[in-house]
Scaffold this active site. Structure first.
Site, mmCIF file in Angstrom:
data_model
loop_
_atom_site.group_PDB
_atom_site.id
_atom_site.type_symbol
_atom_site.label_atom_id
_atom_site.label_comp_id
_atom_site.label_asym_id
_atom_site.label_seq_id
_atom_site.Cartn_x
_atom_site.Cartn_y
_atom_site.Cartn_z
ATOM 1 C CG ASP A 314 -1.851 1.151 1.306
ATOM 2 O OD1 ASP A 314 -2.731 1.219 0.435
ATOM 3 O OD2 ASP A 314 -1.707 1.999 2.206
ATOM 4 C CD GLU A 367 -2.480 2.478 -3.382
ATOM 5 O OE1 GLU A 367 -3.411 3.267 -3.554
ATOM 6 O OE2 GLU A 367 -1.794 2.460 -2.345
#
Length: 633
Positions: A314, A367
């Site tokens: 993330d 990401e």
């Protein structure tokens, strides 16, 4: 005899202790024939440390830990006889300036159910795995992992489905999910499940993106053994498991990592490097070996101990840029005077090379929302060595286009073709994730223009375009049946919508698309190469129609996609084709199972010598409003 040996201390200090989760933390063991638990903690700036817990009545003076040599290393250790699995505990840390901190164990394998914040003793070594066939098969794809299908169902376990009428949250347990989620995913045709919020976290509203327990599956859904059971069952049913993993930042909760031993132990000491002003969180110190080892050990725990098939990392951009989300004066340039976090860059190169090298066939997914070069490039070429990057550019262009009234799509035709201009630069996953259906962004179906059935036909055309476009696939739960409301972690999906034929039809559509994707190598073998894709007509802006070909490595069973994005019927539609062959219709949006009119039409179309789209051969096919047709040849 110390559990944490001199060799352990050396490896930990070099950030190369790859099984640190078996050393630091609380581990059931025998010492001189007595059963108990050995506690080990890294807290170099602590003056004294005690273990307090349910086994000693939370007596703050009962069990003081011993500081191991060398003292500067800061490892504290204590064996406590009689402590059992499930017992709760914390560390009481006395700082050098006399403060007393009550901290959860950073290396705990289990935790008390929130709102409690204590760690819990767990023995994670005795689960009997039966997924050897899957693990062996995964390893065989080390060289051709990019040529395999990857269709991901992104799931927030606490809100996928819930038990009705229960006094507690009604969460499905890991074992409940094994019984219900796995069959659903299998039937739909997904290849992988990506789970949000598995690392333990205190606040439900963070969805698991503000982690306090990097070594513990959240107790919201059961025990570590229950989680291992879920992964094992996924593998037995040929479903891969990917976890969201958050090495970018951590919360300031008093029991967590922040100022752990009275100093900035896990975070950068300078707040201009160590804090995210927008998020109110701390940033890991990627230059400190013990902190790097903490994160590396967490990643390896999930991939090697719990057998997960990949980590979706993330907020990668927030780690790469020193000025991410910061104003002038809130950040410090690196030694070269620019905004790159050199320590984070080296961390990514290290961890990706390590995880993928030790675990053939596993994947690391970034990401990453900027144009940072070579995210999926090899380290030898100064790349970060991720397996895949989320294609956020494609996602934004796609959604911008899909939201438009069809009348205005002709002037924005390029938004759907632009991604192919940079497709070869990275190995991409096309994503329609949870982030796109929260915070007043609307659900996918309510992003669509028009009223009633037009919304559904729009979305069907969009999904077909996504499935045909190069790149692996990810859909967030609920999007497959056109959830009407925005997603909320506080309730289950609106499964009752499937009683409505429109929602059932779109679920059937997504299911059909996924099965076509899985069965046709043309859709996944050459995702990052122009060898796997060819436009038939990328410039039909006036009619808002896109036609293209997907190709397999062996040249067999190519697919022709035609997608129309206006409510205009084209009964005389003709599309150019690459060869004088017979084209078999394998997907027709006008079929009854997808809510179409199901007009009788041929299943095979023989190309004729009639120029169209700059090609000598073509086929004629009546295209319905928002019509989609896929042909195999």
């Amino acid at each position: 005899m110390a559990n944490f040996s001199e060799l352990d201390r050396y490896l930990f200090g070099q950030a190369t202790h790859y099984e640190i989760y078996r050393k630091l933390g609380a581990h059931p063991t025998d010492e001189y024939g007595i059963r108990g638990v050995c506690f080990d903690l890294w807290a170099p700036n602590a003056a004294r440390v005690w273990v307090i817990g349910s086994f000693n009545g939370w007596d703050e003076g009962a069990n003081e830990m011993k500081r191991l040599e060398p003292e500067t290393m800061g490892i504290f250790e204590l064996f406590i006889p009689g402590v059992e699995e499930g017992d709760l505990y914390k560390y009481l840390i006395e700082t050098k300036d006399g403060k007393r901190l009550y901290k959860a164990d950073p290396y705990a394998n289990y935790a008390e159910l929130r709102p409690g914040t204590a760690s819990a003793v767990a023995d994670i070594e005795h689960f009997k795995w039966s997924d050897a066939e899957w693990m062996k098969e995964r390893a065989t794809h080390k060289e051709d992992v990019y040529e395999q299908p990857l269709a991901i169902y992104e799931v927030h376990p606490g809100s996928w489905m819930r038990h009705p009428g229960r006094q507690d949250d009604g969460f499905y347990s890991y074992r409940d999910l094994a019984k219900s989620l796995i069959p659903y995913v299998t039937e739909m045709g997904y290849s992988h499940i990506e789970l949000m919020g598995i690392c333990e976290y205190p606040y439900d509203g963070s969805w698991g993106y503000q982690v306090t327990g990097y070594y513990a599956p959240t107790s919201r859904y059961g025990t570590p053994e229950d989680f291992a059971y879920f992964v094992n069952e996924c593998h037995r049913h040929k479903i891969g498991v990917i976890l969201d993993w958050v090495p970018a930042h951590f919360p300031k909760d008093a029991h967590g990592l922040a100022e752990f031993d009275g100093s900035c132990l896990y975070e950068y000491a300078d707040p201009r490097k160590g804090e995210h002003p927008d998020w109110g969180t701390k940033i890991f110190d990627y230059g400190k070996n013990e902190v790097k080892n903490f994160l590396i050990g967490s990643a390896l725990l999930w991939v090697e101990h719990y057998h997960v098939d990949g980590l979706r990392v993330d907020a990668v951009a927030s780690m790469l840029y020193l000025d991410y989300g910061k104003e002038a004066g809130q950040w410090v340039p690196n030694q070269y005077g620019d905004n790159k976090n050199l320590e984070a860059i080296e961390f990514f190169k290290h961890i990706n090379t390590l995880v993928l090298g030790r675990n053939p066939g596993a994947v690391m997914i970034a990401e990453e929302s900027t144009a940072w070069p070579k995210v999926t490039g090899p380290v030898e070429d100064d790349g970060l060595n991720f397996s895949y990057k989320w294609n956020m550019g494609w996602m934004h262009d796609f959604l911008d286009y899909m939201k438009l009234d069809p009348y205005f799509r002709r002037d924005n035709h390029h938004k759907m073709t632009f991604a192919m201009s940079y497709n070869e630069s990275e190995k991409y996953i096309l994503v329609l994730s949870h982030d796109e259906v929260v915070h007043l962004k609307c659900s996918m179906i309510n992003k669509m223009p028009g009223l009633g059935i037009d919304k559904f036909r729009n979305l069907m055309a969009g999904y077909a375009f996504m499935m045909g476009h190069p790149g692996k696939k990810l859909l967030f739960m609920g999007q497959e049946f056109a959830q009407l409301r925005e997603w909320s972690e506080e309730r289950e999906l609106d499964w009752f919508l499937l009683d409505n034929p429109d929602h059932k039809h779109i679920q059937n559509w997504v299911k059909k698309l996924l099965h076509i994707y899985r069965k046709n190598p043309a859709l996944y073998e050459l995702d990052s190469s122009w060898g796997g894709f060819e436009w038939i007509n990328a410039n039909d802006a006036d009619r808002s129609i896109y036609s293209f070909i997907r190709k397999s490595k062996d040249g067999k069973n190519q697919l022709l996609f035609v997608c129309s994005f206006t409510p205009v019927a084209r009964p005389d539609y003709r599309v150019g084709v690459p060869a004088k062959k017979t084209y078999k219709l394998i997907l027709d949006s006008d079929s009854e199972e997808f809510g179409g009119c199901s007009r009788q039409r041929p299943q095979s179309y023989k190309a004729v010598e009639a120029e169209c789209d700059g090609r000598p051969y073509s086929i004629a096919y009546p295209l319905e409003p928002y019509g989609v047709a896929v042909f195999r040849y």
